[in-house]
Write a protein that holds these residues in place. Sequence first.
Motif, PDB file in Angstrom:
ATOM      1  N   LYS A   1       0.590  -1.073  -0.204  1.00 40.95           N
ATOM      2  CA  LYS A   1      -0.004  -0.169  -0.258  1.00 40.95           C
ATOM      3  C   LYS A   1       0.541   0.960  -0.042  1.00 40.95           C
ATOM      4  O   LYS A   1       0.680   2.750  -0.715  1.00 40.95           O
ATOM      5  N   ILE A   2       2.344   1.360   1.026  1.00 36.45           N
ATOM      6  CA  ILE A   2       3.186   2.135   1.055  1.00 36.45           C
ATOM      7  C   ILE A   2       3.677   2.649  -0.763  1.00 36.45           C
ATOM      8  O   ILE A   2       3.762   3.691  -1.467  1.00 36.45           O
ATOM      9  N   VAL A   3       3.935   1.365  -1.270  1.00 36.66           N
ATOM     10  CA  VAL A   3       4.687   1.400  -2.380  1.00 36.66           C
ATOM     11  C   VAL A   3       3.489   1.828  -2.869  1.00 36.66           C
ATOM     12  O   VAL A   3       3.896   3.132  -4.403  1.00 36.66           O
ATOM     13  N   ASP A   4       2.257   1.334  -3.180  1.00 31.73           N
ATOM     14  CA  ASP A   4       1.602   2.096  -4.171  1.00 31.73           C
ATOM     15  C   ASP A   4       0.919   3.790  -3.896  1.00 31.73           C
ATOM     16  O   ASP A   4       1.033   4.433  -4.673  1.00 31.73           O
ATOM     17  N   LEU A   5       1.077   3.966  -2.969  1.00 32.29           N
ATOM     18  CA  LEU A   5       1.366   5.394  -2.371  1.00 32.29           C
ATOM     19  C   LEU A   5       2.246   6.849  -2.718  1.00 32.29           C
ATOM     20  O   LEU A   5       2.148   7.265  -3.617  1.00 32.29           O
ATOM     21  N   ILE A   6       3.611   5.696  -2.694  1.00 28.84           N
ATOM     22  CA  ILE A   6       4.694   6.332  -3.028  1.00 28.84           C
ATOM     23  C   ILE A   6       4.691   6.931  -5.135  1.00 28.84           C
ATOM     24  O   ILE A   6       4.961   7.644  -5.871  1.00 28.84           O
ATOM     25  N   ARG A   7       4.105   5.814  -5.165  1.00 26.56           N
ATOM     26  CA  ARG A   7       4.086   5.774  -7.085  1.00 26.56           C
ATOM     27  C   ARG A   7       3.329   6.679  -7.640  1.00 26.56           C
ATOM     28  O   ARG A   7       3.470   7.391  -8.756  1.00 26.56           O
ATOM     29  N   GLU A   8       2.115   6.727  -6.805  1.00 31.24           N
ATOM     30  CA  GLU A   8       0.849   8.094  -7.169  1.00 31.24           C
ATOM     31  C   GLU A   8       1.311   9.296  -6.053  1.00 31.24           C
ATOM     32  O   GLU A   8       1.848  10.163  -7.603  1.00 31.24           O
ATOM     33  N   VAL A   9       2.447   9.502  -5.314  1.00 36.15           N
ATOM     34  CA  VAL A   9       2.806  10.716  -5.399  1.00 36.15           C
ATOM     35  C   VAL A   9       4.262  11.549  -5.703  1.00 36.15           C
ATOM     36  O   VAL A   9       4.769  12.175  -5.945  1.00 36.15           O
ATOM     37  N   THR A  10       4.750  10.508  -6.474  1.00 35.56           N
ATOM     38  CA  THR A  10       5.929  11.171  -7.069  1.00 35.56           C
ATOM     39  C   THR A  10       5.772  10.791  -8.543  1.00 35.56           C
ATOM     40  O   THR A  10       6.718  10.829  -9.480  1.00 35.56           O
ATOM     41  N   ALA A  11       4.355  10.581  -9.450  1.00 36.61           N
ATOM     42  CA  ALA A  11       4.043  10.694 -10.181  1.00 36.61           C
ATOM     43  C   ALA A  11       4.586  12.094 -11.239  1.00 36.61           C
ATOM     44  O   ALA A  11       5.059  11.671 -12.399  1.00 36.61           O
ATOM     45  N   ASP A  12       4.726  12.675 -10.787  1.00 36.77           N
ATOM     46  CA  ASP A  12       5.470  13.908 -11.526  1.00 36.77           C
ATOM     47  C   ASP A  12       6.341  14.830 -10.988  1.00 36.77           C
ATOM     48  O   ASP A  12       7.018  16.342 -10.729  1.00 36.77           O
ATOM     49  N   SER A  13       7.076  13.752 -10.269  1.00 40.01           N
ATOM     50  CA  SER A  13       8.619  14.423  -9.498  1.00 40.01           C
ATOM     51  C   SER A  13       9.585  13.355  -9.461  1.00 40.01           C
ATOM     52  O   SER A  13       9.523  12.439  -9.767  1.00 40.01           O
ATOM     53  N   SER A  14      10.932  13.517  -9.089  1.00 34.23           N
ATOM     54  CA  SER A  14      11.985  12.377  -8.689  1.00 34.23           C
ATOM     55  C   SER A  14      12.340  12.207  -8.068  1.00 34.23           C
ATOM     56  O   SER A  14      12.035  12.483  -6.685  1.00 34.23           O
ATOM     57  N   MET A  15      12.745  11.112  -8.095  1.00 31.04           N
ATOM     58  CA  MET A  15      13.144   9.953  -5.763  1.00 31.04           C
ATOM     59  C   MET A  15      14.149   9.274  -5.992  1.00 31.04           C
ATOM     60  O   MET A  15      14.237   8.538  -7.482  1.00 31.04           O
ATOM     61  N   LEU A  16      15.132   9.372  -5.624  1.00 31.21           N
ATOM     62  CA  LEU A  16      15.846   8.247  -5.091  1.00 31.21           C
ATOM     63  C   LEU A  16      15.783   7.144  -4.133  1.00 31.21           C
ATOM     64  O   LEU A  16      14.632   8.138  -3.284  1.00 31.21           O
TER      65      LEU A  16
END
Length: 306
Positions: free
Chosen positions: A188-203
Amino acid sequence: MVLLDIHQLCVRLVTRAGMVEANSNINLHIRQDERVGLIGETGCGKSILGHALVGLLPENAVATGKIIYNGRNLLTQPEAVLQKIRGRDIAMIFQDPRSSLNPVLTVYQQLMEIYRYRLSVPRKQIRAKTVRLLEQVGIDAQRMDDYPHQFSGGMLQRVMIAMAIAFQPPVLVADEITKGLDRPVKWKIVDLIREVTADSSMLLITHDLTVARALCDRIAVMYAGEIVEINRTESLFNTPAHPYTRGLISALPASGLHPIAGQAPGLTGLPHGCRFHPRCAVRERICSRRHPQLRPLGNDHYLRCS
């Protein structure tokens, strides 16, 4: 377009046990709207790299090299400049939210401080922003006056994510965001991270290869303070080139749980030559004498192996 460029980054920690080579000549870039994973065993220097990106290294750290963001080397910026960048431009989701959150303040009070510190708006507007932020990460706004101890581990991680995305920063650094969570909550946290980083970059810093594979476009593999391989995610899993990368993938349950022999070296006593050679099943004589460089192989693939 490259958004964040790490060039020849070295981070050394001065300790009573000696000089700790936490990061050695790190070269890595993160493009706009790209998720990059950083994987490796515990103690290899992943979290130190993440802290370097947001200017939160410990006092005993000595950092050299460059971390270029918007044309500026973050390593040479004064704290006043870093404070303006931290949160708005580059934000970090820390591991272990129970120790990162203040236990005597409510969730609302802690989120409110983020806005109050940067925005000169009435308290009523801040409360409305906090409500929207909590709803964005899947927390009922009725719980915002609860204290951290009243939340589960997964809900606390959502609070940490909310804090990190409050100003929609272009770059997120996520450090072990699924550590200690059971399987259903983790995904569920993975899905949330995928959603909130849709328009940003991430390490994404993690020891969980399945999470890195699910979230990341490219993956960098770290061993004993240095990067030994970088590749596009599916290429890395399907055709791992470095013996250490192959070992990590072979240790997964889906690959038969074959552990890597031996233990990773301490960062105060690194072996000569290739740092992985004492544990490598395919090592040659030259591996104990020559330290290989990270070289490009094309198609976003980099390898440190003789």
